[in-house]
Design a protein around this motif. Structure first.
Motif, PDB file in Angstrom:
ATOM      1  N   VAL A   1     -10.723   1.798 -13.331  1.00  0.00           N
ATOM      2  CA  VAL A   1     -11.281   2.997 -12.698  1.00  0.00           C
ATOM      3  C   VAL A   1     -12.435   3.593 -13.504  1.00  0.00           C
ATOM      4  O   VAL A   1     -13.488   3.919 -12.941  1.00  0.00           O
ATOM      5  CB  VAL A   1     -10.173   4.044 -12.480  1.00  0.00           C
ATOM      6  CG1 VAL A   1     -10.767   5.362 -12.004  1.00  0.00           C
ATOM      7  CG2 VAL A   1      -9.170   3.527 -11.455  1.00  0.00           C
ATOM      8  N   LEU A   2     -12.272   3.745 -14.823  1.00  0.00           N
ATOM      9  CA  LEU A   2     -13.351   4.331 -15.613  1.00  0.00           C
ATOM     10  C   LEU A   2     -14.615   3.460 -15.618  1.00  0.00           C
ATOM     11  O   LEU A   2     -15.722   3.976 -15.416  1.00  0.00           O
ATOM     12  CB  LEU A   2     -12.874   4.609 -17.039  1.00  0.00           C
ATOM     13  CG  LEU A   2     -11.871   5.764 -17.177  1.00  0.00           C
ATOM     14  CD1 LEU A   2     -11.499   5.969 -18.642  1.00  0.00           C
ATOM     15  CD2 LEU A   2     -12.443   7.060 -16.593  1.00  0.00           C
ATOM     16  N   PRO A   3     -14.510   2.130 -15.845  1.00  0.00           N
ATOM     17  CA  PRO A   3     -15.724   1.300 -15.703  1.00  0.00           C
ATOM     18  C   PRO A   3     -16.311   1.376 -14.297  1.00  0.00           C
ATOM     19  O   PRO A   3     -17.532   1.398 -14.127  1.00  0.00           O
ATOM     20  CB  PRO A   3     -15.221  -0.113 -16.028  1.00  0.00           C
ATOM     21  CG  PRO A   3     -14.030   0.101 -16.889  1.00  0.00           C
ATOM     22  CD  PRO A   3     -13.380   1.338 -16.371  1.00  0.00           C
ATOM     23  N   GLY A   4     -15.428   1.441 -13.287  1.00  0.00           N
ATOM     24  CA  GLY A   4     -15.918   1.576 -11.921  1.00  0.00           C
ATOM     25  C   GLY A   4     -16.641   2.887 -11.701  1.00  0.00           C
ATOM     26  O   GLY A   4     -17.625   2.958 -10.961  1.00  0.00           O
ATOM     27  N   LEU A   5     -16.170   3.951 -12.364  1.00  0.00           N
ATOM     28  CA  LEU A   5     -16.817   5.261 -12.265  1.00  0.00           C
ATOM     29  C   LEU A   5     -18.223   5.206 -12.850  1.00  0.00           C
ATOM     30  O   LEU A   5     -19.170   5.753 -12.270  1.00  0.00           O
ATOM     31  CB  LEU A   5     -15.976   6.296 -13.012  1.00  0.00           C
ATOM     32  CG  LEU A   5     -16.542   7.718 -13.125  1.00  0.00           C
ATOM     33  CD1 LEU A   5     -16.769   8.318 -11.747  1.00  0.00           C
ATOM     34  CD2 LEU A   5     -15.600   8.592 -13.945  1.00  0.00           C
ATOM     35  N   VAL A   6     -18.368   4.524 -13.974  1.00  0.00           N
ATOM     36  CA  VAL A   6     -19.689   4.389 -14.595  1.00  0.00           C
ATOM     37  C   VAL A   6     -20.627   3.608 -13.677  1.00  0.00           C
ATOM     38  O   VAL A   6     -21.782   4.008 -13.451  1.00  0.00           O
ATOM     39  CB  VAL A   6     -19.577   3.694 -15.967  1.00  0.00           C
ATOM     40  CG1 VAL A   6     -20.958   3.463 -16.568  1.00  0.00           C
ATOM     41  CG2 VAL A   6     -18.720   4.521 -16.916  1.00  0.00           C
TER      42      VAL A   6
END
Length: 493
Positions: free
Chosen positions: A136-141
């Motif tokens: 999720v966090l890499p996807g958010l970036v």
């Protein structure tokens, strides 16, 4: 095309300054910087929404409840993510819509949030979900980067229509001012709209006649800037605008809110090669030597051949179908081979799908009288030598797909200058020869900037810009933009 025509841009009727005190001008043109605030507000809102979406995804997929630390981490994401991007400088007005600089600051925030999450989870033995950290966090970036890419593309479209621009007053010697004005007018998406000039007394009449813009002397910058409603002053590189003058000008502009830009005189050298280095308190512009070897060259070669091999495998059915179409359309071989000049002046045989009749070279002599090129190349929009299938292949650049085998063989790169003919190279001057310092490319800046619609001078300038500033990031950007250029068919004939 005249310099006056080059300075005329879409939306000029909205951007041209009226007389001092003209009440209509403020109604017809947004105040300088207003679009920046809207642009940044939109990015902040988008980042907050993406943070909220990321939190919802994690909470719903892990079934966490308010008693879990994970729940509160996810609940804080709509606020935490914009705050981190802001601390990294991602919402600074001076980097708004500047592309690589803006994206790098978002990446910096992404690295911080991933590192902080991992460290906090380890230090306090928190059972944070792998879904949050690894997905999720890499996807958010990535999603934030995509939002900025889309926003910048929209902004460039608005700028081409004459909106969301900065009103620029040019300062310097007449020839330098006219040169910079032409460059800015040729690229409306830069967002810099020239509204006046301050030049030497000897150049005032000439510059005013060519541009049709308000022109004043070098000592009248502040007055003319306020008169024409400029929000940026751009100083060209010349002896009249060096050291003492530039210092006095910066003092004179204090309190006006005007942005001061200085063109270093190195038009084609930019990005990573330019650095400000202070020596005993004296700031000097350091220009690094272009690097054509080393680890970046090894990576570029590896990426070139890896992507070319993958493309050949994936496109094998299409390549076979195109070969059959060429063979059935007209008599002659499927492939056209031509000697081109590569890196360091070494010649190689470049291959393409044949798009012309077999005696095209013989017919060239009688067509020279209708050559539409202004340089060393032969260009003709309705060339009678092109076959029916060939015209379609050229429109979509499919005739160049066999050059993937040149890339695999090492004579070409995926991205680089246009591969020149030996007759062209024989007439190169000293600066143009620098195109041969790197491998020619299947695509390049010339491909995404107009192809055959470009003048000879413009195509050379783009190739030299690539040679002087090439990087892996630039290659990735050009490959991304090539797809849009091919689909638009602009300049393909």
């Amino acid at each position: 095309m005249t310099q006056r025509a080059l300075l005329a841009r879409p939306g000029d009727e909205l951007a041209r300054p009226g007389p001092v005190g003209d009440p209509g001008r403020a109604d017809r043109s947004p105040r300088p910087g207003s679009w920046v605030r809207g642009y940044l507000a939109g990015l902040i809102g988008a980042d907050a929404a993406l943070g909220a979406l990321a939190g919802v995804v994690v909470v719903t997929q892990t079934w966490s409840d308010p008693r879990d630390v994970l729940f509160w981490v996810c609940a804080a994401l709509p606020l935490l993510w914009p705050v981190l991007v802001g601390l990294a400088g991602g919402y600074a007005a001076r980097v708004a819509a500047l592309g690589r600089e803006e994206l790098s600051r978002v990446l910096r925030a992404g690295v911080v949030v991933l590192a902080a999450t991992g460290f906090t989870s380890y230090a306090f033995e928190l059972a944070l979900s792998r879904l949050l950290v690894a997905v999720v966090l890499p996807g958010l970036v990535v999603a934030s980067l995509v939002v900025r890419y889309v926003a910048r593309a929209r902004l460039r479209a608005l700028r081409r229509a004459g909106r969301c621009t900065k009103r620029v007053l040019l300062v310097g010697r007449g020839a330098a001012v006219l040169g910079l004005a032409e460059r800015l007018a040729a690229d409306p998406s830069s967002g810099l709209d020239v509204v006046g000039a301050c030049v030497t007394e000897a150049d005032r009449r000439h510059v005013a006649g060519v541009t049709g813009l308000p022109v004043a002397g070098l000592e009248d910058v502040r007055d003319l800037a306020l008169q024409v409603g400029a929000d940026t002053v751009a100083v060209t590189s010349a002896s009249e605008t060096a050291a003492q003058y530039l210092r006095r000008l910066s003092w004179g502009l204090e309190g006006t809110g005007l942005e001061l830009l200085v063109a270093p005189g190195l038009i084609e050298v930019a990005g990573p090669r330019l650095h400000i280095r202070p020596y005993d308190g004296l700031p000097l512009l350091a220009v690094e030597q272009p690097r054509f070897e080393g680890w970046r060259r090894v990576v570029k070669t590896s990426v070139d051949r890896g992507l070319a091999l993958g493309a050949v495998v994936l496109l094998a059915p299409l390549l076979l179908a195109l070969a059959v179409a060429v063979r059935l359309d007209s008599p002659g071989p499927v492939l056209f081979r031509q000697e081109r000049v590569g890196k360091d002046g070494r010649t190689f045989s470049m291959i393409k799908f044949r798009s012309m009749v077999v005696d095209a070279e013989v017919q060239l002599a009688r067509l020279q009288a209708v050559n539409e090129s202004d340089g060393l190349l032969f260009k003709m929009r309705r060339d009678p030598r092109i076959t029916r299938v060939g015209r379609w292949l050229r429109r979509l650049s499919l005739d160049e797909l066999p050059q993937l085998f040149n890339v695999l063989g090492g004579s070409m790169s995926l991205v680089g200058p246009r591969p020149p003919l030996p007759v062209e190279v024989a007439r190169y001057d000293g600066s143009t020869t620098r195109r041969l310092l790197v491998k020619p490319g299947l695509t390049g800046l010339w491909q995404i900037s107009g192809r055959s619609d470009l003048s000879w001078e413009e195509s050379v300038r783009l190739d030299l810009r690539y040679v002087e500033n090439w990087s892996l990031a630039m290659d990735a950007s050009i490959l991304w933009r090539t797809g849009r250029a091919v689909l638009s068919s602009s300049g393909a004939y």
